[in-house]
Design a protein around this motif. Sequence first.
Motif, PDB file in Angstrom:
ATOM      1  N   TYR A  90     -37.034 -22.846  -5.265  1.00 39.67           N
ATOM      2  CA  TYR A  90     -37.985 -22.007  -6.073  1.00 39.67           C
ATOM      3  C   TYR A  90     -39.201 -22.313  -5.567  1.00 39.67           C
ATOM      4  CZ  TYR A  90     -40.546 -20.638 -10.045  1.00 39.67           C
ATOM      5  OH  TYR A  90     -41.648 -19.945 -10.905  1.00 39.67           O
ATOM      6  N   LYS A  91     -40.122 -21.255  -5.094  1.00 37.95           N
ATOM      7  CA  LYS A  91     -41.468 -21.578  -4.550  1.00 37.95           C
ATOM      8  C   LYS A  91     -42.464 -20.506  -4.967  1.00 37.95           C
ATOM      9  CE  LYS A  91     -43.487 -22.560  -0.022  1.00 37.95           C
ATOM     10  NZ  LYS A  91     -43.409 -22.861   1.415  1.00 37.95           N
ATOM     11  N   ASP A  92     -43.384 -20.958  -5.350  1.00 33.57           N
ATOM     12  CA  ASP A  92     -44.896 -19.985  -5.543  1.00 33.57           C
ATOM     13  C   ASP A  92     -44.483 -18.714  -6.511  1.00 33.57           C
ATOM     14  OD1 ASP A  92     -46.277 -21.323  -3.694  1.00 33.57           O
ATOM     15  OD2 ASP A  92     -45.613 -20.078  -1.888  1.00 33.57           O
ATOM     16  N   GLY A  93     -43.591 -19.107  -7.549  1.00 38.36           N
ATOM     17  CA  GLY A  93     -43.169 -18.176  -8.622  1.00 38.36           C
ATOM     18  C   GLY A  93     -41.953 -17.569  -8.453  1.00 38.36           C
ATOM     19  N   PHE A  94     -41.307 -17.789  -7.075  1.00 39.69           N
ATOM     20  CA  PHE A  94     -40.037 -16.901  -6.846  1.00 39.69           C
ATOM     21  C   PHE A  94     -38.988 -17.569  -6.755  1.00 39.69           C
ATOM     22  CE2 PHE A  94     -43.372 -13.719  -5.421  1.00 39.69           C
ATOM     23  CZ  PHE A  94     -42.534 -12.573  -5.455  1.00 39.69           C
TER      24      PHE A  94
ATOM     25  N   GLU B 231     -37.288  -8.236 -12.646  1.00 39.33           N
ATOM     26  CA  GLU B 231     -38.495  -7.064 -12.648  1.00 39.33           C
ATOM     27  C   GLU B 231     -38.939  -6.840 -11.003  1.00 39.33           C
ATOM     28  OE1 GLU B 231     -40.410  -6.880 -16.899  1.00 39.33           O
ATOM     29  OE2 GLU B 231     -40.543  -8.798 -15.995  1.00 39.33           O
ATOM     30  N   PHE B 232     -38.807  -7.793 -10.364  1.00 38.51           N
ATOM     31  CA  PHE B 232     -39.286  -7.529  -9.115  1.00 38.51           C
ATOM     32  C   PHE B 232     -38.662  -8.620  -8.170  1.00 38.51           C
ATOM     33  CE2 PHE B 232     -42.282  -8.783  -5.607  1.00 38.51           C
ATOM     34  CZ  PHE B 232     -42.492  -7.385  -4.931  1.00 38.51           C
ATOM     35  N   MET B 233     -37.979  -8.081  -6.966  1.00 39.18           N
ATOM     36  CA  MET B 233     -37.463  -9.028  -6.061  1.00 39.18           C
ATOM     37  C   MET B 233     -37.844  -8.340  -4.512  1.00 39.18           C
ATOM     38  SD  MET B 233     -33.302  -7.911  -6.641  1.00 39.18           S
ATOM     39  CE  MET B 233     -32.764  -6.377  -6.878  1.00 39.18           C
ATOM     40  N   THR B 234     -37.590  -9.223  -3.703  1.00 39.82           N
ATOM     41  CA  THR B 234     -37.593  -8.847  -2.346  1.00 39.82           C
ATOM     42  C   THR B 234     -36.608  -9.377  -1.571  1.00 39.82           C
ATOM     43  OG1 THR B 234     -39.124 -10.753  -1.338  1.00 39.82           O
ATOM     44  CG2 THR B 234     -40.169  -9.180  -2.658  1.00 39.82           C
ATOM     45  N   ASP B 235     -36.413  -9.025  -0.099  1.00 43.45           N
ATOM     46  CA  ASP B 235     -35.406  -9.497   0.828  1.00 43.45           C
ATOM     47  C   ASP B 235     -36.093 -10.712   1.453  1.00 43.45           C
ATOM     48  OD1 ASP B 235     -37.150  -8.549   2.774  1.00 43.45           O
ATOM     49  OD2 ASP B 235     -35.608  -6.890   3.173  1.00 43.45           O
ATOM     50  N   GLU B 236     -35.282 -11.319   2.656  1.00 47.72           N
ATOM     51  CA  GLU B 236     -36.093 -12.321   3.151  1.00 47.72           C
ATOM     52  C   GLU B 236     -37.255 -12.239   3.912  1.00 47.72           C
ATOM     53  OE1 GLU B 236     -33.133 -15.585   5.026  1.00 47.72           O
ATOM     54  OE2 GLU B 236     -32.151 -13.666   5.037  1.00 47.72           O
ATOM     55  N   SER B 237     -37.422 -10.924   4.278  1.00 45.35           N
ATOM     56  CA  SER B 237     -38.543 -10.359   4.955  1.00 45.35           C
ATOM     57  C   SER B 237     -39.797 -10.141   3.942  1.00 45.35           C
ATOM     58  CB  SER B 237     -38.260  -9.288   5.678  1.00 45.35           C
ATOM     59  OG  SER B 237     -37.291  -9.214   6.596  1.00 45.35           O
TER      60      SER B 237
ATOM     61  N   ILE C   8     -36.389 -13.498  -6.202  1.00 46.24           N
ATOM     62  CA  ILE C   8     -36.746 -12.891  -7.881  1.00 46.24           C
ATOM     63  C   ILE C   8     -37.947 -13.591  -8.412  1.00 46.24           C
ATOM     64  CG2 ILE C   8     -35.742 -12.712 -10.061  1.00 46.24           C
ATOM     65  CD1 ILE C   8     -33.177 -13.101  -8.755  1.00 46.24           C
ATOM     66  N   LYS C   9     -38.742 -12.669  -8.603  1.00 44.42           N
ATOM     67  CA  LYS C   9     -40.136 -13.152  -9.172  1.00 44.42           C
ATOM     68  C   LYS C   9     -39.708 -13.637 -10.789  1.00 44.42           C
ATOM     69  CE  LYS C   9     -45.190 -11.978 -10.061  1.00 44.42           C
ATOM     70  NZ  LYS C   9     -45.553 -13.204  -9.384  1.00 44.42           N
ATOM     71  N   THR C  10     -40.096 -14.825 -11.096  1.00 46.87           N
ATOM     72  CA  THR C  10     -39.854 -15.470 -12.475  1.00 46.87           C
ATOM     73  C   THR C  10     -40.711 -16.551 -12.788  1.00 46.87           C
ATOM     74  OG1 THR C  10     -38.266 -16.259 -14.105  1.00 46.87           O
ATOM     75  CG2 THR C  10     -37.773 -16.432 -11.788  1.00 46.87           C
TER      76      THR C  10
END
Length: 401
Positions: free
Chosen positions: A326-330, A361-367, A383-385
């Motif tokens: 977990y880092k910076d809200g993700f 509600e918002f997610m990204t891949d490794e890039s 995952i933003k949480t």
Amino acid sequence: MELLAPAGNREKLETAYHFGADACYVGGKAFSLRAFAGNFDADQLKSACEYAHSLGKKLYVAVNIFPYDSDFDALENYFKFLESIKVDAAIITDPGAIALCRSVAPSLPVHISTQANVLNSRTAEFWANLGAERIILARELSLDQIKNIRDRLPAQVQLECFVHGAMCISYSGRCLLSSYLSNRNSNKGECVQSCRWNYEIREVSREGDYYPIQEDERGSYILNSKDLNMLVHLQDLIDAGVYSFKIEGRMKTPYYVATVTNAYRRALDSLKRGEKDLSILQAELTKCKGRGFTTGFFYPDHDAEVTYDNSQSDGEYDFIAKVVGYKDGFLEVEQRNRFFKGDFLEVLSNGPHFNYNIKVEFMTDESGVEIDDAKLVQQRVFIKTPIQLGVGDILRRKRCK
């Protein structure tokens, strides 16, 4: 009291300790009754033992086959090795193997396996007099019989009982069905669980005319036991003098190990606090695969052992992702099953966020590229949480019916 969890490989070992196991039992590449689990080679056993001790926890190694004469030279070296890496105990069945262990590895504690069929206080006293530190009782005992055994033993000899998991239909696991039907020796760790298969019968004079044994359209599994579940009865076992509460399942998934270990850890901790309502934790046990539940032989009016519905239910939840940071809200997770933006994921945790729900509600891949669909096996997803979870926690999703 000790909560003892199964670990078929390193991932399951780490999962069990993370979710509250005080100790784990594992098997090496030989001499264990779960030959088809991942198991541990010599280097992995040494590493696992060091890891357990770094956490202040214990590691027991199953050496519970029924050996032949040809096995004993290798067994001697194995016991010496287990002693040298400071394993906390060897779980042994065979009297000859126990005598060998006491001779060549005198500082290696011995736990008597459930396969040894300890059903009475005289047998328990016999093993105690030979130096056994713990006796893993046969599954066919009632609570009153366990109390009687406890009363006849020295206080320093511990009792261990299975409290959850698969029940063998044979007498404390001594079974030849697998050997007859598949040439796999269950007493050497190769059981293929033939008792879970579906069967038909034939009247002897009507050759080729077979009749299915069925309870409904899906068939009947006449040899298929329900799973043991003693979660809401742990106080009875404590009162009977049981020290170690053992979960079956070295062949089960990491998700199963996490779910069941977490439930029993929380149950034992609740009892220590004087809390008696364990219904929420009992419901946890339906969230992973199982065959329905039974209390086995512990009570004189025990419920039916055989399940007629199916060989195994899938459970109510899917293992979606494992938390790796977990880092910076993700929340960084490793995907295990496909999930989507908009999904609600439930938290399985050893911490305060147990059973919380996180909406994706918002997610990204490794890039760092935004994605709506996490579909790649074991891909890293962010995952933003605001909910910060621990490494090793799990996200799961209720299955749609």
